[in-house]
Design an enzyme around this catalytic site. Structure first.
Site, PDB file in Angstrom:
ATOM      1  CG  HIS A   1      54.859  -6.689  26.296  1.00  0.00           C
ATOM      2  ND1 HIS A   1      53.556  -7.270  26.098  1.00  0.00           N
ATOM      3  CD2 HIS A   1      55.170  -6.380  25.042  1.00  0.00           C
ATOM      4  CE1 HIS A   1      53.431  -6.836  24.797  1.00  0.00           C
ATOM      5  NE2 HIS A   1      54.466  -6.340  24.251  1.00  0.00           N
TER       6      HIS A   1
ATOM      7  CG  HIS B   1      56.339  -2.965  20.921  1.00  0.00           C
ATOM      8  ND1 HIS B   1      56.927  -3.705  20.125  1.00  0.00           N
ATOM      9  CD2 HIS B   1      55.556  -3.340  21.732  1.00  0.00           C
ATOM     10  CE1 HIS B   1      56.365  -4.968  20.327  1.00  0.00           C
ATOM     11  NE2 HIS B   1      55.707  -4.761  21.430  1.00  0.00           N
TER      12      HIS B   1
ATOM     13  CD  GLU C   1      51.669  -5.395  21.517  1.00  0.00           C
ATOM     14  OE1 GLU C   1      52.608  -5.572  22.093  1.00  0.00           O
ATOM     15  OE2 GLU C   1      51.154  -6.539  21.013  1.00  0.00           O
TER      16      GLU C   1
HETATM   17 CO    CO Z   1      54.521  -6.488  22.110  1.00  0.00          CO
END
Ligand code: CO
Length: 134
Positions: free
Chosen positions: A7, A79, A130
């Site tokens: 994502h 992020h 991440e």
């Molecule tokens: Co995230």
């Protein structure tokens, strides 16, 4: 080592107007808001054919995205999340390469109930990364 893009997370100052924007203007399917007090955010998920977008709104006093929104009052990309098969092996490899893992380096359970880690943006071209174990 890294796999699919899981994502892209966008910090927003106002979640309901961001939801409206994605739902009405961009015609996307947006989930119901999910408060995550442990992470200091309320999040919605937008499922696209090839990936997800997450909209993050600060929740509580000590939200990790408050400072980001002070610097980026209109919101912005916060992020990106890459999938890995084995997060501990990924962490150890990254440390061996000199990359900094944020926090105590132990994987935490993220927004999708899977173990995640964050990598220092200064080590990755100014991008907070991440990693999520799939
Ligand atoms: Co995230």
């Amino acid at each position: 080592m890294i796999g699919r893009l899981n994502h892209v997370a966008i910090a927003v100052p106002n979640l309901s107007s961001a939801i409206r924007l994605y739902r009405e203007t961009l015609g996307a399917e947006v989930s119901a808001p999910l408060p995550q007090p442990d992470h200091g955010v309320t999040v919605v998920f937008i499922q696209l054919p090839n990936t997800k977008i997450e909209l993050l709104e600060p929740l509580g006093e000590a939200s990790p995205i408050t400072k980001f929104l002070e610097r980026n009052p209109d919101g912005g990309i916060h992020h990106i999340c890459y999938e890995v098969d084995d997060i501990v092996a990924a962490r150890d490899r990254l440390r061996g390469e000199g990359a900094r893992v944020l926090g105590d380096g132990e994987p935490k359970i993220g927004a999708h109930g899977k173990p995640v880690l964050f990598l220092h943006p200064k080590d990755f071209n100014g991008t907070l990364i991440e990693l999520e174990q799939i």
